[in-house]
Design an enzyme around this catalytic site. Structure first.
Site, PDB file in Angstrom:
ATOM      1  N   LYS A  13       0.839  -1.211   0.000  1.00  0.00           N
ATOM      2  CA  LYS A  13       0.000   0.000   0.000  1.00  0.00           C
ATOM      3  C   LYS A  13       0.873   1.260   0.000  1.00  0.00           C
ATOM      4  O   LYS A  13       0.672   2.167  -0.793  1.00  0.00           O
ATOM      5  CB  LYS A  13      -0.923   0.031   1.236  1.00  0.00           C
ATOM      6  CG  LYS A  13      -1.857  -1.158   1.343  1.00  0.00           C
ATOM      7  CD  LYS A  13      -2.770  -1.053   2.558  1.00  0.00           C
ATOM      8  CE  LYS A  13      -2.047  -1.140   3.886  1.00  0.00           C
ATOM      9  NZ  LYS A  13      -1.402  -2.440   4.175  1.00  0.00           N
ATOM     10  N   ARG A  88     -10.136   0.690   8.475  1.00  0.00           N
ATOM     11  CA  ARG A  88      -9.686  -0.675   8.695  1.00  0.00           C
ATOM     12  C   ARG A  88     -10.735  -1.502   9.430  1.00  0.00           C
ATOM     13  O   ARG A  88     -10.512  -2.679   9.704  1.00  0.00           O
ATOM     14  CB  ARG A  88      -8.458  -0.614   9.578  1.00  0.00           C
ATOM     15  CG  ARG A  88      -7.197  -1.108   8.947  1.00  0.00           C
ATOM     16  CD  ARG A  88      -6.131  -0.829   9.972  1.00  0.00           C
ATOM     17  NE  ARG A  88      -4.950  -1.565   9.754  1.00  0.00           N
ATOM     18  CZ  ARG A  88      -3.891  -1.067   9.113  1.00  0.00           C
ATOM     19  NH1 ARG A  88      -3.912   0.113   8.566  1.00  0.00           N
ATOM     20  NH2 ARG A  88      -2.816  -1.794   9.036  1.00  0.00           N
ATOM     21  N   ARG A 127      11.647  -5.933   4.765  1.00  0.00           N
ATOM     22  CA  ARG A 127      11.453  -4.473   4.731  1.00  0.00           C
ATOM     23  C   ARG A 127      12.386  -3.774   5.732  1.00  0.00           C
ATOM     24  O   ARG A 127      12.562  -4.228   6.856  1.00  0.00           O
ATOM     25  CB  ARG A 127      10.007  -4.120   5.072  1.00  0.00           C
ATOM     26  CG  ARG A 127       9.832  -2.601   5.168  1.00  0.00           C
ATOM     27  CD  ARG A 127       8.409  -2.158   5.165  1.00  0.00           C
ATOM     28  NE  ARG A 127       7.634  -2.687   6.273  1.00  0.00           N
ATOM     29  CZ  ARG A 127       6.325  -2.512   6.414  1.00  0.00           C
ATOM     30  NH1 ARG A 127       5.657  -1.832   5.491  1.00  0.00           N
ATOM     31  NH2 ARG A 127       5.689  -3.029   7.431  1.00  0.00           N
ATOM     32  N   ARG A 160      10.999  -2.431  11.144  1.00  0.00           N
ATOM     33  CA  ARG A 160       9.943  -1.809  11.951  1.00  0.00           C
ATOM     34  C   ARG A 160       9.630  -2.712  13.145  1.00  0.00           C
ATOM     35  O   ARG A 160       9.623  -3.943  12.996  1.00  0.00           O
ATOM     36  CB  ARG A 160       8.684  -1.648  11.073  1.00  0.00           C
ATOM     37  CG  ARG A 160       8.143  -0.238  11.065  1.00  0.00           C
ATOM     38  CD  ARG A 160       7.147  -0.031   9.965  1.00  0.00           C
ATOM     39  NE  ARG A 160       5.869  -0.689  10.218  1.00  0.00           N
ATOM     40  CZ  ARG A 160       4.801  -0.593   9.414  1.00  0.00           C
ATOM     41  NH1 ARG A 160       4.881   0.143   8.319  1.00  0.00           N
ATOM     42  NH2 ARG A 160       3.682  -1.223   9.699  1.00  0.00           N
ATOM     43  N   ARG A 171      -0.958  -9.314  13.042  1.00  0.00           N
ATOM     44  CA  ARG A 171      -1.489  -8.303  12.111  1.00  0.00           C
ATOM     45  C   ARG A 171      -2.277  -8.963  10.983  1.00  0.00           C
ATOM     46  O   ARG A 171      -3.306  -8.433  10.534  1.00  0.00           O
ATOM     47  CB  ARG A 171      -0.340  -7.453  11.539  1.00  0.00           C
ATOM     48  CG  ARG A 171       0.196  -6.449  12.539  1.00  0.00           C
ATOM     49  CD  ARG A 171       1.570  -5.934  12.161  1.00  0.00           C
ATOM     50  NE  ARG A 171       1.602  -5.252  10.884  1.00  0.00           N
ATOM     51  CZ  ARG A 171       2.710  -5.058  10.170  1.00  0.00           C
ATOM     52  NH1 ARG A 171       3.873  -5.517  10.611  1.00  0.00           N
ATOM     53  NH2 ARG A 171       2.652  -4.415   9.037  1.00  0.00           N
TER      54      ARG A 171
HETATM   55  P1  AP5 Z   1       4.817  -1.563   1.875  1.00  0.00           P
HETATM   56  O1  AP5 Z   1       4.518  -0.720   0.674  1.00  0.00           O
HETATM   57  O2  AP5 Z   1       5.571  -0.963   3.000  1.00  0.00           O
HETATM   58  O3  AP5 Z   1       3.500  -2.328   2.342  1.00  0.00           O
HETATM   59  P2  AP5 Z   1       2.220  -1.808   3.163  1.00  0.00           P
HETATM   60  O4  AP5 Z   1       1.026  -2.449   2.547  1.00  0.00           O
HETATM   61  O5  AP5 Z   1       2.245  -0.328   3.276  1.00  0.00           O
HETATM   62  O6  AP5 Z   1       2.508  -2.527   4.525  1.00  0.00           O
HETATM   63  P3  AP5 Z   1       2.343  -1.985   6.018  1.00  0.00           P
HETATM   64  O7  AP5 Z   1       3.088  -2.959   6.896  1.00  0.00           O
HETATM   65  O8  AP5 Z   1       2.708  -0.544   6.113  1.00  0.00           O
HETATM   66  O9  AP5 Z   1       0.837  -2.181   6.214  1.00  0.00           O
HETATM   67  P4  AP5 Z   1       0.057  -2.193   7.522  1.00  0.00           P
HETATM   68  O10 AP5 Z   1      -1.301  -2.010   7.006  1.00  0.00           O
HETATM   69  O11 AP5 Z   1       0.276  -3.379   8.369  1.00  0.00           O
HETATM   70  O12 AP5 Z   1       0.735  -1.013   8.358  1.00  0.00           O
HETATM   71  P5  AP5 Z   1       0.281   0.444   8.743  1.00  0.00           P
HETATM   72  O13 AP5 Z   1       1.479   1.275   8.817  1.00  0.00           O
HETATM   73  O14 AP5 Z   1      -0.870   0.879   7.940  1.00  0.00           O
HETATM   74  O15 AP5 Z   1       5.648  -2.834   1.306  1.00  0.00           O
HETATM   75  C1  AP5 Z   1       6.117  -3.842   2.187  1.00  0.00           C
HETATM   76  C2  AP5 Z   1       7.526  -4.287   1.714  1.00  0.00           C
HETATM   77  O16 AP5 Z   1       7.419  -4.912   0.431  1.00  0.00           O
HETATM   78  C3  AP5 Z   1       8.508  -3.135   1.520  1.00  0.00           C
HETATM   79  O17 AP5 Z   1       9.783  -3.589   1.893  1.00  0.00           O
HETATM   80  C4  AP5 Z   1       8.451  -2.820   0.016  1.00  0.00           C
HETATM   81  O18 AP5 Z   1       9.681  -2.297  -0.448  1.00  0.00           O
HETATM   82  C5  AP5 Z   1       8.168  -4.203  -0.582  1.00  0.00           C
HETATM   83  N1  AP5 Z   1       7.308  -4.164  -1.755  1.00  0.00           N
HETATM   84  C6  AP5 Z   1       6.173  -3.417  -1.899  1.00  0.00           C
HETATM   85  N2  AP5 Z   1       5.587  -3.651  -3.089  1.00  0.00           N
HETATM   86  C7  AP5 Z   1       6.368  -4.606  -3.696  1.00  0.00           C
HETATM   87  C8  AP5 Z   1       6.270  -5.306  -4.945  1.00  0.00           C
HETATM   88  N3  AP5 Z   1       5.256  -5.069  -5.799  1.00  0.00           N
HETATM   89  N4  AP5 Z   1       7.220  -6.229  -5.257  1.00  0.00           N
HETATM   90  C9  AP5 Z   1       8.222  -6.480  -4.376  1.00  0.00           C
HETATM   91  N5  AP5 Z   1       8.379  -5.862  -3.180  1.00  0.00           N
HETATM   92  C10 AP5 Z   1       7.445  -4.932  -2.847  1.00  0.00           C
HETATM   93  O19 AP5 Z   1      -0.273   0.197  10.219  1.00  0.00           O
HETATM   94  C11 AP5 Z   1       0.594  -0.171  11.282  1.00  0.00           C
HETATM   95  C12 AP5 Z   1      -0.187  -0.329  12.573  1.00  0.00           C
HETATM   96  O20 AP5 Z   1      -0.797   0.940  12.928  1.00  0.00           O
HETATM   97  C13 AP5 Z   1      -1.377  -1.306  12.517  1.00  0.00           C
HETATM   98  O21 AP5 Z   1      -0.961  -2.641  12.762  1.00  0.00           O
HETATM   99  C14 AP5 Z   1      -2.282  -0.752  13.630  1.00  0.00           C
HETATM  100  O22 AP5 Z   1      -1.817  -1.127  14.890  1.00  0.00           O
HETATM  101  C15 AP5 Z   1      -2.101   0.753  13.472  1.00  0.00           C
HETATM  102  N6  AP5 Z   1      -3.110   1.337  12.560  1.00  0.00           N
HETATM  103  C16 AP5 Z   1      -2.860   1.911  11.355  1.00  0.00           C
HETATM  104  N7  AP5 Z   1      -4.020   2.306  10.777  1.00  0.00           N
HETATM  105  C17 AP5 Z   1      -5.019   1.972  11.643  1.00  0.00           C
HETATM  106  C18 AP5 Z   1      -6.426   2.087  11.605  1.00  0.00           C
HETATM  107  N8  AP5 Z   1      -7.062   2.635  10.552  1.00  0.00           N
HETATM  108  N9  AP5 Z   1      -7.128   1.625  12.655  1.00  0.00           N
HETATM  109  C19 AP5 Z   1      -6.519   1.080  13.724  1.00  0.00           C
HETATM  110  N10 AP5 Z   1      -5.182   0.917  13.821  1.00  0.00           N
HETATM  111  C20 AP5 Z   1      -4.439   1.358  12.783  1.00  0.00           C
HETATM  112 MG    MG Z   2       2.395   1.041   4.867  1.00  0.00          MG
END
Ligand code: AP5
Ligand code: MG
Length: 219
Positions: A13, A88, A127, A160, A171
């Protein structure tokens, strides 16, 4: 244009969001990034959010909704935005619908990135992120030029806290139980499209751009 990108943890994402927001010049609103900044600044909201994030659980809806509502009402969102990681839960989706209705707006498109579980686990263990400038790398697919160092700002890049194996499992469970139902929610609203996120990030982006391009006639 008002967009939302969805998908499991590690689906890509954030990676796609950076490409989309650069191309279309709209703000990238990532709830995860906002919480990480609050944690870094050691605010009250950050301290509360961190209790949940380090366990791989969702931050409570009330705090999340209030943080995102404030962000969406800033001036830079007047001409569109891309949401990443919010909503979410169904409760958050209802709150977003209500807020947008109040502002006389609606979401134009929801992009759902589909990625296999095996690939997700591989991506998250590889990552590395820069806490200073927010750049994201991957040891397998997109390593920095110099090991352990951010290409952009020269700071150290790290795993992270919530990318540890046990937390990733939690997660993924949370995603299955609480976030996946949103696919039906937005599909029923007829604004959801599926994109294959298993491809490399450039090919995934080409697919994303095709769907966003289809919106052009509607603006
Ligand atoms: P990346 O692009 O970083 O993936 P992502 O989908 O953004 O993954 P996240 O871990 O950030 O998602 P998440 O939803 O768990 O975390 P968030 O920060 O929102 O890519 C991942 C890796 O793959 C990278 O190394 C990248 O380089 C590589 N890659 C990407 N695309 C690729 C491809 N096509 N081919 C090869 N490699 C690739 O949330 C974190 C925490 O915050 C949650 O667990 C929760 O506790 C809290 N939180 C956040 N939002 C909410 C909400 N709305 N409600 C409640 N709690 C929340
Ligand atoms: Mg992200």
């Amino acid at each position: 244009m008002r967009l939302l990108i969805m998908g499991a943890p590690g689906a890509g994402k954030g990676t796609q969001a950076k490409l989309i927001t650069e191309k279309y010049n709209i703000p990238h609103i990532s709830s995860g990034d906002i919480f990480r900044q609050e944690i870094k600044d050691n605010t009250k909201d950050g301290q509360l959010a961190n209790k949940y994030i380090i366990k791989g659980q969702l931050v409570p809806d009330d705090l999340t909704i209030s943080v995102i509502s404030k962000r969406l009402q800033k001036e830079d969102c007047n001409h569109g935005f891309l949401l990443d990681g919010f909503p979410r839960t169904i409760k958050q989706a209802h709150a977003l619908d209500q807020l947008l209705a109040k502002l006389n707006l609606k979401l134009d498109l929801v992009i759902n990135l589909n990625v296999s579980k095996d690939l997700i686990i591989k991506r998250l263990s590889g990552r590395r992120v820069c806490l200073k400038c927010g750049a994201t790398y991957n040891l397998n697919t997109n390593p920095p030029k110099k090991e352990g160092i951010c290409d952009r700002c020269g700071d150290t890049i790290i795993l992270r806290d919530d990318d540890k194996e046990e937390t990733v499992k939690m997660r993924l469970d949370v995603y299955e139980n609480q976030t996946k139902p949103l696919i039906k929610y937005y599909s029923d609203q007829k604004i959801l499209v599926h994109v294959d996120g298993n491809l490399n990030f450039r090919d995934t982006f080409k697919e994303v751009v095709k769907f966003i391009g289809d919106l052009d006639g509607k603006h």
